[in-house]
Design a protein around this motif. Sequence first.
Motif, mmCIF file in Angstrom:
data_model
loop_
_atom_site.group_PDB
_atom_site.id
_atom_site.type_symbol
_atom_site.label_atom_id
_atom_site.label_comp_id
_atom_site.label_asym_id
_atom_site.label_seq_id
_atom_site.Cartn_x
_atom_site.Cartn_y
_atom_site.Cartn_z
ATOM 1 N N ALA A 1 2.243 -26.955 -57.098
ATOM 2 C CA ALA A 1 3.011 -27.235 -55.879
ATOM 3 C C ALA A 1 2.743 -26.175 -54.819
ATOM 4 N N GLU A 2 2.627 -24.920 -55.242
ATOM 5 C CA GLU A 2 2.340 -23.841 -54.305
ATOM 6 C C GLU A 2 0.963 -24.033 -53.667
ATOM 7 N N LEU A 3 -0.013 -24.457 -54.456
ATOM 8 C CA LEU A 3 -1.340 -24.743 -53.907
ATOM 9 C C LEU A 3 -1.247 -25.764 -52.785
ATOM 10 N N GLY A 4 -0.522 -26.839 -53.066
ATOM 11 C CA GLY A 4 -0.393 -27.892 -52.064
ATOM 12 C C GLY A 4 0.300 -27.409 -50.812
ATOM 13 N N GLY A 5 1.316 -26.566 -50.970
ATOM 14 C CA GLY A 5 2.034 -26.049 -49.815
ATOM 15 C C GLY A 5 1.147 -25.214 -48.908
ATOM 16 N N TRP A 6 0.351 -24.348 -49.492
ATOM 17 C CA TRP A 6 -0.577 -23.536 -48.686
ATOM 18 C C TRP A 6 -1.620 -24.431 -48.012
ATOM 19 N N ALA A 7 -2.170 -25.394 -48.761
ATOM 20 C CA ALA A 7 -3.207 -26.258 -48.196
ATOM 21 C C ALA A 7 -2.672 -27.080 -47.024
ATOM 22 N N ARG A 8 -1.450 -27.578 -47.132
ATOM 23 C CA ARG A 8 -0.864 -28.350 -46.026
ATOM 24 C C ARG A 8 -0.706 -27.496 -44.766
ATOM 25 N N ARG A 9 -0.651 -26.194 -44.944
ATOM 26 C CA ARG A 9 -0.482 -25.297 -43.803
ATOM 27 C C ARG A 9 -1.807 -24.684 -43.354
ATOM 28 N N GLY A 10 -2.920 -25.238 -43.843
ATOM 29 C CA GLY A 10 -4.214 -24.849 -43.315
ATOM 30 C C GLY A 10 -4.907 -23.714 -44.036
ATOM 31 N N MET B 1 -6.104 -32.841 -50.265
ATOM 32 C CA MET B 1 -7.229 -32.938 -51.206
ATOM 33 C C MET B 1 -6.766 -32.514 -52.586
ATOM 34 N N THR B 2 -7.265 -33.186 -53.610
ATOM 35 C CA THR B 2 -6.929 -32.859 -54.981
ATOM 36 C C THR B 2 -7.548 -31.519 -55.369
ATOM 37 N N PRO B 3 -6.772 -30.646 -56.029
ATOM 38 C CA PRO B 3 -7.358 -29.369 -56.437
ATOM 39 C C PRO B 3 -8.457 -29.563 -57.469
ATOM 40 N N PHE B 4 -9.421 -28.660 -57.475
ATOM 41 C CA PHE B 4 -10.474 -28.690 -58.477
ATOM 42 C C PHE B 4 -10.537 -27.322 -59.146
ATOM 43 N N THR B 5 -11.114 -27.279 -60.342
ATOM 44 C CA THR B 5 -11.169 -26.052 -61.133
ATOM 45 C C THR B 5 -12.601 -25.550 -61.214
ATOM 46 N N VAL B 6 -12.770 -24.260 -60.977
ATOM 47 C CA VAL B 6 -14.080 -23.629 -61.098
ATOM 48 C C VAL B 6 -13.922 -22.377 -61.956
ATOM 49 N N ALA B 7 -15.029 -21.887 -62.484
ATOM 50 C CA ALA B 7 -15.038 -20.626 -63.221
ATOM 51 C C ALA B 7 -15.613 -19.562 -62.299
ATOM 52 N N VAL B 8 -14.789 -18.619 -61.910
ATOM 53 C CA VAL B 8 -15.229 -17.522 -61.055
ATOM 54 C C VAL B 8 -15.381 -16.293 -61.938
ATOM 55 N N GLU B 9 -16.616 -15.845 -62.129
ATOM 56 C CA GLU B 9 -16.892 -14.764 -63.087
ATOM 57 C C GLU B 9 -16.292 -15.108 -64.457
ATOM 58 N N GLY B 10 -16.321 -16.391 -64.790
ATOM 59 C CA GLY B 10 -15.811 -16.866 -66.067
ATOM 60 C C GLY B 10 -14.327 -17.150 -66.091
#
Length: 493
Positions: free
Chosen positions: A40-49, A1-10
């Motif tokens: 790339a790190e985001l994708g690596g973690w996501a691929r591993r669940g 899944m493509t990463p998305f950006t949110v504001a967490v406490e701004g």
Amino acid sequence: MTPFTVAVEGLATDVQLPDGDGPFPAVLVRTPYDRRRHRAELGGWARRGFVALVQDVRGRHASPGEWRPYENEAADGAATARWIRQQPWNDGRFVAAGASYAGHCALALALDAPEDARPDAVIVAVPALGPAETAREPSGVERLSARAGWWAAHGDRHDSDEDALEKTLAADPGLLSHLPLSDLPRRLGRNLPSWPELWRHRERGRFGSRARHAGMPLLAVGGHHDHFAEDTVELWRGWGGPSARLLMGPWGHGLVAAPGPDARPAHRVSLGELYARWARLALAGELASGHRGAVGLGDSPLWVPAGLEGEPRTEPVRLLHGASFTADPELPVSSGELTVPTDATPDRCLLVTPPLPRPLDVIGPAEVRLRATADTPSADWAARLVAVTPEGAAERLAVGIVRRGDEPGQAAEFTVGLGRLARRLPAGTRLRLEIAGHHFPAHARNPHTGDDPVTATRLLASRREVDPRHVALRLPVLRSRPAPTDPVQEILR
């Protein structure tokens, strides 16, 4: 899944969800170095669940607010942790992870945040424990070039300029020699209000004391050639959680991307895969209790169990020259140059061992014991250990520096710690020991007047005497060849 950006406490936060139905465990990285560098790190973690989150800390890159290093990380991390646990895609568990300053953020969340916001496991690599630990040696001596480089690149600004110090040095080679050091921001052409504030921090060990009461598993990763190697090991040793794992290789601050000259192909480790497998076991409570890990033995293909240390042994040294020398802060011994001048007034005491008759496995803390005299009210004593091959090539092994305030002209006996070694020294190697009054620009020059080196404007040469009969080089030597271990098995046990 493509990463998305949110504001967490701004605060700008990138989130990447794994494929499939949740909920999932999460991994949180909070960084001042631009969250976009972690795609790339985001994708690596996501691929591993894992749900992977990377957040720009307050005041950096896309996150609003004022950037004040080391001040807001527990509170901001806690707000983000609570938000994660409220999301439908999270199963209530998450890992705090990070390297360098991001490692500090992970530890602040694990050790300083309220109980309900703390992570379930922690991964820290080359952790910057706090301002005092990063800015000074344990003896109080200032780590000048490393801190100047970091502050020039990242301090008091929303973005980063990684080459800021190098570019300024190219135009102003005397930048780090200029006094007072507190004037560095003006020479850089930058407003850096946090630069003088950095040097007011002297209290060390806050995380170390709190680590004893930690309630979650730890994976600590470091490099023998990293500034924070000793901090990494001590954090692991003092961790009070249900399990603690240590991985130390012959690497620099960039870990496997920055191998040292003693690294071998066997020291290559897939850290991303290892982190994910460890996190799974840690969150499931399937790690054996206690402290375990592996240490890469430089100049050999071996990994040995963490905690293995040699027995202290005094190596014979003989004086080459410089039992009497002048430590002149106007002409300091260079931290970057290993060539030793022998045709001028000595600027250091130089000693050497005989060639090693057989290979030597050195694992653990090394030190130099001295009997020496300075004629000034304040004096730094830097000890540098260099390995010289039979062919004459020199390589730095270890450096230690202490600050003394002994009575001028009065001989004193003291010890200079050289840090931790994990090295196989080949037969025929000679060890060169240099004892000097400065190690510049890695460390700030002691002005010898008793004034604070950060604000001093006057320098004074210091006459030194070293009693070569009372110089003891103590190395932790293994009596027999160590039994090898598999680093992955040790971490995942």
